[in-house]
Design a protein around this motif. Structure first.
Motif, PDB file in Angstrom:
ATOM      1  N   CYS A 181       9.884 -31.129   4.600  1.00  0.00           N
ATOM      2  CA  CYS A 181      10.584 -30.360   5.620  1.00  0.00           C
ATOM      3  C   CYS A 181      12.060 -30.747   5.580  1.00  0.00           C
ATOM      4  CB  CYS A 181       9.995 -30.634   7.004  1.00  0.00           C
ATOM      5  SG  CYS A 181      10.911 -29.794   8.329  1.00  0.00           S
ATOM      6  N   GLN A 182      12.926 -29.756   5.490  1.00  0.00           N
ATOM      7  CA  GLN A 182      14.362 -30.001   5.431  1.00  0.00           C
ATOM      8  C   GLN A 182      14.934 -30.378   6.796  1.00  0.00           C
ATOM      9  OE1 GLN A 182      15.932 -29.962   2.375  1.00  0.00           O
ATOM     10  NE2 GLN A 182      13.829 -29.694   1.703  1.00  0.00           N
ATOM     11  N   GLU A 183      14.202 -30.071   7.873  1.00  0.00           N
ATOM     12  CA  GLU A 183      14.682 -30.366   9.224  1.00  0.00           C
ATOM     13  C   GLU A 183      14.320 -31.773   9.678  1.00  0.00           C
ATOM     14  OE1 GLU A 183      16.612 -28.320  11.172  1.00  0.00           O
ATOM     15  OE2 GLU A 183      16.697 -27.020   9.413  1.00  0.00           O
ATOM     16  N   CYS A 184      13.036 -32.143   9.569  1.00  0.00           N
ATOM     17  CA  CYS A 184      12.594 -33.435  10.118  1.00  0.00           C
ATOM     18  C   CYS A 184      12.166 -34.446   9.052  1.00  0.00           C
ATOM     19  CB  CYS A 184      11.451 -33.232  11.122  1.00  0.00           C
ATOM     20  SG  CYS A 184       9.876 -32.766  10.402  1.00  0.00           S
ATOM     21  N   GLY A 185      12.068 -34.014   7.790  1.00  0.00           N
ATOM     22  CA  GLY A 185      11.713 -34.937   6.720  1.00  0.00           C
ATOM     23  C   GLY A 185      10.219 -35.132   6.516  1.00  0.00           C
ATOM     24  N   PHE A 186       9.382 -34.426   7.249  1.00  0.00           N
ATOM     25  CA  PHE A 186       7.932 -34.557   7.113  1.00  0.00           C
ATOM     26  C   PHE A 186       7.511 -34.226   5.691  1.00  0.00           C
ATOM     27  CE2 PHE A 186       3.626 -32.835   7.262  1.00  0.00           C
ATOM     28  CZ  PHE A 186       2.953 -33.826   7.949  1.00  0.00           C
ATOM     29  N   ASP A 187       6.681 -35.112   5.092  1.00  0.00           N
ATOM     30  CA  ASP A 187       6.203 -34.869   3.726  1.00  0.00           C
ATOM     31  C   ASP A 187       4.742 -35.277   3.525  1.00  0.00           C
ATOM     32  OD1 ASP A 187       6.340 -37.613   3.711  1.00  0.00           O
ATOM     33  OD2 ASP A 187       7.634 -37.751   1.945  1.00  0.00           O
ATOM     34  N   ASP A 188       3.986 -35.344   4.608  1.00  0.00           N
ATOM     35  CA  ASP A 188       2.592 -35.774   4.537  1.00  0.00           C
ATOM     36  C   ASP A 188       1.642 -34.570   4.552  1.00  0.00           C
ATOM     37  OD1 ASP A 188       0.537 -37.627   4.358  1.00  0.00           O
ATOM     38  OD2 ASP A 188       0.368 -37.856   6.520  1.00  0.00           O
ATOM     39  N   PHE A 189       1.929 -33.599   3.692  1.00  0.00           N
ATOM     40  CA  PHE A 189       1.108 -32.401   3.619  1.00  0.00           C
ATOM     41  C   PHE A 189      -0.206 -32.707   2.911  1.00  0.00           C
ATOM     42  CE2 PHE A 189       5.428 -30.878   4.075  1.00  0.00           C
ATOM     43  CZ  PHE A 189       5.283 -29.928   5.072  1.00  0.00           C
ATOM     44  N   ASP A 190      -1.266 -32.003   3.317  1.00  0.00           N
ATOM     45  CA  ASP A 190      -2.595 -32.230   2.738  1.00  0.00           C
ATOM     46  C   ASP A 190      -2.678 -31.798   1.279  1.00  0.00           C
ATOM     47  OD1 ASP A 190      -3.526 -33.227   5.138  1.00  0.00           O
ATOM     48  OD2 ASP A 190      -4.258 -31.286   5.826  1.00  0.00           O
ATOM     49  N   ASP A 191      -2.138 -30.641   0.965  1.00  0.00           N
ATOM     50  CA  ASP A 191      -2.205 -30.101  -0.388  1.00  0.00           C
ATOM     51  C   ASP A 191      -0.823 -30.197  -1.014  1.00  0.00           C
ATOM     52  OD1 ASP A 191      -2.649 -28.728  -2.721  1.00  0.00           O
ATOM     53  OD2 ASP A 191      -3.277 -26.862  -1.772  1.00  0.00           O
ATOM     54  N   LEU A 192      -0.662 -31.135  -1.935  1.00  0.00           N
ATOM     55  CA  LEU A 192       0.652 -31.383  -2.527  1.00  0.00           C
ATOM     56  C   LEU A 192       1.146 -30.223  -3.377  1.00  0.00           C
ATOM     57  CD1 LEU A 192       0.372 -35.122  -3.568  1.00  0.00           C
ATOM     58  CD2 LEU A 192       1.293 -34.149  -1.477  1.00  0.00           C
ATOM     59  N   LEU A 193       0.237 -29.440  -3.955  1.00  0.00           N
ATOM     60  CA  LEU A 193       0.658 -28.350  -4.824  1.00  0.00           C
ATOM     61  C   LEU A 193       0.863 -27.031  -4.092  1.00  0.00           C
ATOM     62  CD1 LEU A 193      -1.360 -28.854  -8.101  1.00  0.00           C
ATOM     63  CD2 LEU A 193       1.068 -29.214  -7.703  1.00  0.00           C
ATOM     64  N   ASN A 194       0.842 -27.056  -2.802  1.00  0.00           N
ATOM     65  CA  ASN A 194       1.028 -25.843  -2.030  1.00  0.00           C
ATOM     66  C   ASN A 194       2.315 -25.948  -1.223  1.00  0.00           C
ATOM     67  OD1 ASN A 194       0.561 -23.401  -0.817  1.00  0.00           O
ATOM     68  ND2 ASN A 194      -0.932 -24.191   0.624  1.00  0.00           N
ATOM     69  N   ARG A 195       3.016 -24.845  -1.103  1.00  0.00           N
ATOM     70  CA  ARG A 195       4.211 -24.844  -0.268  1.00  0.00           C
ATOM     71  C   ARG A 195       3.854 -24.215   1.063  1.00  0.00           C
ATOM     72  NH1 ARG A 195       9.655 -21.415  -0.404  1.00  0.00           N
ATOM     73  NH2 ARG A 195      10.744 -22.609   1.162  1.00  0.00           N
ATOM     74  N   PRO A 196       3.735 -25.013   2.087  1.00  0.00           N
ATOM     75  CA  PRO A 196       3.383 -24.459   3.397  1.00  0.00           C
ATOM     76  C   PRO A 196       4.505 -23.570   3.931  1.00  0.00           C
ATOM     77  CG  PRO A 196       3.837 -26.802   3.547  1.00  0.00           C
ATOM     78  CD  PRO A 196       3.935 -26.435   2.109  1.00  0.00           C
ATOM     79  N   SER A 197       4.117 -22.632   4.777  1.00  0.00           N
ATOM     80  CA  SER A 197       5.119 -21.723   5.331  1.00  0.00           C
ATOM     81  C   SER A 197       5.943 -22.380   6.429  1.00  0.00           C
ATOM     82  CB  SER A 197       4.460 -20.458   5.870  1.00  0.00           C
ATOM     83  OG  SER A 197       3.523 -20.792   6.872  1.00  0.00           O
ATOM     84  N   ARG A 198       5.318 -23.362   7.117  1.00  0.00           N
ATOM     85  CA  ARG A 198       6.031 -24.053   8.194  1.00  0.00           C
ATOM     86  C   ARG A 198       5.641 -25.520   8.223  1.00  0.00           C
ATOM     87  NH1 ARG A 198       5.463 -21.322  13.854  1.00  0.00           N
ATOM     88  NH2 ARG A 198       3.542 -20.385  13.126  1.00  0.00           N
ATOM     89  N   CYS A 199       6.526 -26.317   8.768  1.00  0.00           N
ATOM     90  CA  CYS A 199       6.265 -27.742   8.960  1.00  0.00           C
ATOM     91  C   CYS A 199       5.295 -27.905  10.134  1.00  0.00           C
ATOM     92  CB  CYS A 199       7.571 -28.464   9.261  1.00  0.00           C
ATOM     93  SG  CYS A 199       7.356 -30.196   9.719  1.00  0.00           S
ATOM     94  N   PRO A 200       4.231 -28.701   9.971  1.00  0.00           N
ATOM     95  CA  PRO A 200       3.305 -28.890  11.082  1.00  0.00           C
ATOM     96  C   PRO A 200       3.890 -29.736  12.218  1.00  0.00           C
ATOM     97  CG  PRO A 200       2.650 -30.217   9.217  1.00  0.00           C
ATOM     98  CD  PRO A 200       3.792 -29.368   8.765  1.00  0.00           C
ATOM     99  N   GLU A 201       4.941 -30.478  11.936  1.00  0.00           N
ATOM    100  CA  GLU A 201       5.556 -31.333  12.957  1.00  0.00           C
ATOM    101  C   GLU A 201       6.554 -30.581  13.826  1.00  0.00           C
ATOM    102  OE1 GLU A 201       5.142 -34.819  13.632  1.00  0.00           O
ATOM    103  OE2 GLU A 201       3.304 -34.373  12.549  1.00  0.00           O
TER     104      GLU A 201
END
Length: 98
Positions: free
Chosen positions: A64-84
């Protein structure tokens, strides 16, 4: 058809050995969709793991460019939004073979 896919996978594998890349950059390089690239990368990762070489596929997770969150479940997928923070400014994963 199968032979063409294997050729594409070999080319993707060679590209990832040369330099890190995102699914979008590989998609534009090989005239594919990012989703198709991810399917190919998953197969490449399995073949690299099965090889007798010391290579491995490394994935820098989406961030996430806003908060730095990088603990996504699927590393090879680009989520549409940050869960945080719910920001839509999420970078793509970066893939390489070392």
């Amino acid at each position: 058809m199968r032979e063409a896919e294997e050729t594409t996978r070999r080319r993707i594998r060679e590209a990832l050995r040369t330099e890190p890349a995102t699914p979008s950059s590989l998609a534009s390089q090989f005239d594919l969709t990012p989703g198709t690239v991810l399917t190919h990368v998953e197969h490449v990762a399995r073949s690299v793991d099965g090889d007798e070489t010391d290579e491995t596929v490394l994935v820098a997770p989406p961030t996430c460019q806003e908060c730095g969150f990088d603990d996504f479940d699927d590393l090879l997928n680009r989520p549409s939004r940050c869960p945080e923070c719910k920001s839509e400014s999420v970078s793509e994963p970066t893939i390489t073979i070392e």
